[in-house]
Design an enzyme around this catalytic site. Structure first.
Site, mmCIF file in Angstrom:
data_model
loop_
_atom_site.group_PDB
_atom_site.id
_atom_site.type_symbol
_atom_site.label_atom_id
_atom_site.label_comp_id
_atom_site.label_asym_id
_atom_site.label_seq_id
_atom_site.Cartn_x
_atom_site.Cartn_y
_atom_site.Cartn_z
ATOM 1 N N GLU A 466 0.738 -1.145 0.140
ATOM 2 C CA GLU A 466 0.026 -0.085 0.082
ATOM 3 C C GLU A 466 0.970 1.253 -0.108
ATOM 4 O O GLU A 466 0.343 2.331 0.548
ATOM 5 C CB GLU A 466 -1.034 0.010 1.097
ATOM 6 C CG GLU A 466 -1.906 -1.381 1.163
ATOM 7 C CD GLU A 466 -2.738 -1.367 2.579
ATOM 8 O OE1 GLU A 466 -3.786 -2.128 2.376
ATOM 9 O OE2 GLU A 466 -2.447 -0.538 3.367
ATOM 10 N N GLU A 555 -5.970 -7.880 -1.228
ATOM 11 C CA GLU A 555 -6.218 -8.142 0.237
ATOM 12 C C GLU A 555 -7.666 -7.791 0.258
ATOM 13 O O GLU A 555 -8.317 -6.857 0.175
ATOM 14 C CB GLU A 555 -5.580 -7.114 0.956
ATOM 15 C CG GLU A 555 -4.170 -7.094 1.201
ATOM 16 C CD GLU A 555 -3.697 -5.937 2.109
ATOM 17 O OE1 GLU A 555 -4.536 -5.534 3.116
ATOM 18 O OE2 GLU A 555 -2.584 -5.695 2.392
#
Length: 986
Positions: A466, A555
């Site tokens: 991220e 995810e």
């Protein structure tokens, strides 16, 4: 005795002590005053590989941080200071080198820096968790007797503090160092008090002659539709002697035929003259292979592996050094799919739909072992997963991890050590510029690439989680990890990139580098926060078009409650209290867990305002056992629906999905398919069902039956049987769909399952789907659902628990030493099958589906024969695969109980109906165990568990496990209709 050329691992005999409690210097410890363990000594038995905290836990100096709230009783490094977790480690080793031999002392991973003392001489290990250290200690060895080795290990420079509110990565100070970032705590783990300080990976000594082999690089190049393959190999050779070395370098490629019989595919010899004290880069002439056996990911074919051995022999000396590696011929390509916008992977030219999960590390105290790794990776293969993502806040995984991914066919996404929360986001906002020492980060990254690049399972490198690494690091990684021309799929300006073809010019060159986990075909591709969600969902939500917008979700997470026995084993009695179910104003229920569950990051089975409590669909739980059993029902439905929902949109909307997360590195209560003690949740088997390569399923949003075919060949002359069963044991709905053709690499919609729209449908019912061959009724896929009408619940299942459904269990046991392999034929005897219907009730599972496109066989794990499938094979200590447990037995031993080849156990009952949610467990039968003690034998590998059988149906289940010496195992059956449990084998 002269030491032979090769490596010896130093993994036993270590002792450790806190530095402030040792009044001697490193020179004294390794000369005149070697330490020992004693009543008044600060020294204790050490865990290597492992962390300081692992050693303290082993010696009961501190309580187990994974038990209850005991972690709160351990002093955090932020409060103690770094000296408190600065530790000495000490061991000894023998060596007696001959002339022109050299000995290196190797550390494959130290966190974070260390001072090494050997026989009174000091050497330094610089900072950086993810770098190897190799020390030439030839000149300081004791020619006779033991060598004394002491290592003073220092913690990370910036261990940080844990704010009262916790948070992702604590105060983010840990991000200033090149080390693990999860250790300051996350929303799924408590803080690790020593920040993983220690000798966390393998320590070894290696003996060579004058010339040392360094970091060989293997690359395969394919032509003519994968029928011609060239193996390229480059190697660095260092002459450590004071004279020119006449060196003969050999490369040998062999393949195992059966047992210990190997076929030599290639043997090539080259002569080099290497000047004294010089290093040379050498690239072998290409080795040609015609139609080699290819390496395929799990579910696509076999994992063919060749053993590549490189040796260096010196004139007048003999063998100087040797290196070997299991290597798989395969090509991985990756590009952004035009239809979905998701990243598309191809292996050997065939697209692969990615279904896998995220991985942190096998143990939060870094107690890493080959045995644990093998269990972990085999579990992933058993779930029919094909990819593991090694998350950036964890570690660069070890060669042992990759070895088993090679064996079991699990592709690996390896991330470097950047996470958004610690490197640019979070509260407080963290530093986006990554670690303080960018050169150190790149040194560790390059060394990691060299360590892992020859593994066929390694699929891609990713800069961070991220987040993108700082520009200078990111640009350097892009350059370092540029692709060789043969592996390029990116075209700039309409032309392929023009780069060198010399193997020695590439750090890797065979797999892509992506700058971050939400860039370039993952999530929205632009780095916006578009992964997730991470909470309970309605099962039908996963199938809807608006559940997730983008083509590849890196995810998506949910619940992960373990079984009750794990709660009792990891928590005091205060932690056995189940949550309170408080109704809030909008009609939703909020779960209020006990403080110990909260500390262990419990994630509830409700989301007020969004999702009604999924456990309460079965009625209010009465105690811990009832709660955990109902949680397993939800786990199964939740994760099966997740994968089936993504598979329903395979290639039309999605190219892949990775679940957050597969496992917990501690005793956490969220996002896991098996707990830290290695017992599976029912979600494990929900995934196993949903991710099978050929799968029949029910779209829970539309109630259409679908077939997901990820195999490379079409299917014809198949049929689907759909039968509904009510709680009284009758079948009010039965439908067969015949003469079906199922195209490859596609999800095919078959027909609507119309029972809910029929007259007077039952509020809760069972649905059994079977995809089978018409020619012989062999089952290709079986899927069992429990369903309720829209707006309904499963509360009518509660009185159904009182039904006594008769079972017959026939057990066959194979014993070799402490290893047990069992087959259990489970039959629901409550009703004889109707010959006019349910013609597949015997569950005659097909064992092989021919891969027309590849020529390989896909081995199903359903029909159990006294032989072992490729995915269940073990491997020798030298890294080569055995021929399988059953094949290697010269004799078969049956159950000790009756001395016969089979044992029959009957569970009596007079009711008719579904034997619902049956699951096995294995326990130690020894009488010395006290009441309430955890008697489970773990891990156990099951061909299936948490399964159900309709009247007249039967299924074979395979179990394999090892028992401690002197322990007799007891196999027990439990189920929704069998709350007390029944002993199957004793």
């Amino acid at each position: 005795m002269v030491v032979a050329v090769g490596k010896r691992v130093l993994d036993s005999g270590w002792i450790a002590a806190r530095s402030t409690e040792v009044k001697l210097t490193g020179i004294q410890l390794t000369t005149t005053n070697p330490p020992s363990v004693g009543p008044k000594s600060p020294w204790m038995e050490a865990v290597v590989p492992g962390s300081v905290l692992a050693t303290l836990v082993k010696n009961k100096v501190v309580p187990d941080p994974f038990y209850g709230l005991e972690n709160e009783a351990i002093l955090d490094i932020a409060d103690s200071g770094r000296d408190y977790y600065t530790y000495w480690f000490f061991t000894t080793f023998d060596s007696n080198l001959s002339a022109n031999q050299f000995l290196d002392l190797n550390f494959r991973g130290v966190n974070y820096s260390a001072e090494v003392y050997l026989n009174g001489h000091q050497k330094l290990l610089p900072k950086g968790m993810f770098r190897r250290h190799s020390l030439d200690v030839t000149s300081i060895l004791n020619s006779e007797g033991s060598n004394l080795l002491a290592v003073l290990v220092h913690p990370p420079d910036h261990p940080g503090k844990i704010p009262p509110e916790g948070g992702q990565g604590g105060d983010h100070e840990i991000g200033k160092d090149v080390t693990t970032q999860y250790v300051e705590g996350w929303d799924w783990i408590c803080p690790i008090r020593d920040r993983n300080t220690g000798i966390w990976d393998e320590v070894s000594i290696s003996v060579t002659g004058p010339v040392k082999i360094i970091d060989p690089h293997l690359v395969s190049t394919f032509y003519d539709n994968y029928t011609r393959v060239y193996l390229e190999a480059a190697v660095e050779l260092e002459n450590r002697s004071s004279t020119v070395a006449g060196c003969t370098v050999n490369i040998q490629v062999t393949t195992e035929l059966e047992g210990d019989v190997c076929l030599v595919e290639h043997l090539q010899t080259q002569y080099l003259a290497i000047a004294a004290g010089k290093c040379v880069q050498y690239t072998f002439p290409q080795l040609f292979f015609y139609k080699p056996n290819l390496w395929w990911p799990n579910g696509m074919g076999k994992q063919a592996l060749y053993n590549v051995t490189i040796t260096a022999n010196i004139e007048g000396h003999g063998e100087s050094d040797t290196w070997n590696q299991l290597f798989g011929f395969r090509k991985i390509e990756s590009s952004i799919d035009k239809n979905t916008g998701g990243r598309l992977f191809k292996v050997n030219g065939k697209p692969i739909f990615i279904r896998g999960g995220n991985w942190i590390v096998s143990d939060g105290l870094l107690r890493l072992s080959r045995k644990r790794y093998e269990t972990d990776i085999k579990f992933h293969a058993d779930m029919n997963f094909n990819m593991i993502r090694c998350w950036g806040g964890g570690v660069a995984e070890r060669p042992d991890f990759y070895h088993y991914c090679d064996i079991y066919g699990i592709l690996v996404w390896q991330e470097f050590w950047i996470t958004g929360d610690v490197d640019g986001r979070g509260v407080p906002v963290s530093n986006p510029n990554g670690p303080l020492d960018h050169d150190l980060f790149l040194l560790c990254a390059r060394d990691t690439v060299k360590l892992l690049r020859n593994h066929p399972s390694l699929a891609l490198w990713v800069g961070g989680n991220e987040q993108v690494p700082p520009p200078d690091i990111n640009n350097a990684l892009k350059k370092d990890l540029q692709l060789m021309p043969h592996f390029q799929t990116v075209i700039e300006g309409g032309k392929k990139l023009t780069v060198s073809t010399a193997l020695c010019d590439y750090l890797d060159g065979t797999r892509i580098y992506i700058q971050g986990s939400m860039w370039d075909g993952f999530a929205d591709g632009q780095g916006n926060f578009t992964d997730g969600p991470y909470e309970i969902q309605y099962p039908e939500s996963f199938f809807k078009d608006d559940f997730y917008k983008y083509g590849f979700n890196p995810e998506v997470g949910s619940v992960g409650m373990p079984v009750a026995a794990t709660i009792r084993a990891t928590m005091p009695i205060e932690g056995w209290q189940i949550p309170l179910f408080n109704k809030v104003a909008d009609g939703y229920v909020e779960e209020v867990p006990n403080p110990i569950w909260t500390y262990h990051k419990y994630i509830p089975y409700s989301k007020p305002g969004k999702v009604h409590d999924q456990i309460l669909l079965y009625g209010l739980p009465t105690d811990l056992d009832d709660f955990c059993l109902k949680a397993q029902l939800v786990n199964y439905i939740q994760y099966r629906a997740l994968l089936e929902g993504y598979s329903s949109h395979m290639w039309s909307k999605y190219t892949g999905v990775l679940i957050w997360k597969n496992q917990n590195p501690w005793t956490g209560l969220r996002g896991q398919f098996y707990d830290h003690l290695l017992d599976q949740t029912a979600g494990f088997y929900g995934c196993r069902s949903a991710a099978e390569p050929l799968h029949v399923q029910l779209n829970l949003a539309t109630y259409f039956i679908e077939v997901v075919n990820t195999l490379p060949n079409d299917l014809s002359d198949v049929a689907i049987e759909a039968s509904v069963w009510d709680l009284e044991g009758t079948s009010p709905y039965y439908k067969v769909y015949e003469d079906l053709s199922i195209p490859s690499k596609k999800t095919t919609r078959i027909a609507e399952m119309k029972y809910p729209k029929s007259k007077n449908p039952k509020p809760a019912y069972f649905l059994l789907l079977k995809l089978y061959n018409k020619s012989d009724y062999s089952i290709l896929s079986r899927n069992f659902y429990w369903l309720h009408l829209p707006g309904g619940d499963y509360k009518s299942l509660e009185p159904f628990r009182k039904k006594k459904i008769p079972l017959k269990l026939t057990t066959q046991t194979f014993i070799s030493g402490t290893t047990y392999e069992m087959e259990v034929l489970v039959q629901n005897r409550s009703k004889k099958p109707d010959p006019s219907r349910h013609s597949t009730d015997q569950n005659n599972f097909i064992t092989k589906i021919q891969h027309k496109a590849t020529g390989d066989d896909y081995d199903s794990n359903s029909e159990l024969q006294p032989a072992i499938t490729n995915s269940q094979e073990n491997d020798h200590d030298d890294g080569t695969r055995k021929g399988g447990f059953f094949r290697s037995l010269s004799r078969i031993f049956f159950s000790k109980t009756d001395g016969n080849s089979s044992r029959v156990c009957e569970v009596n009952g007079s009711d008719v109906g579904v034997a619902f949610f049956i699951h096995f467990s294995v326990h130690a039968a020894n009488a010395k165990y006290q009441e309430g003690e955890d008697t489970r034998i773990l891990p156990v590998h099951y061909s299936d568990n948490y399964f159900s059988l309709v009247p007249g149906e039967q299924m074979r289940i395979k179990l394999s496990f090892e028992v401690p010496p002197g322990v007799t195992p007891r196999v027990t059956l439990h189920g929704w209709n069998y709350p007390g449990g029944h002993t199957v084998h004793h």
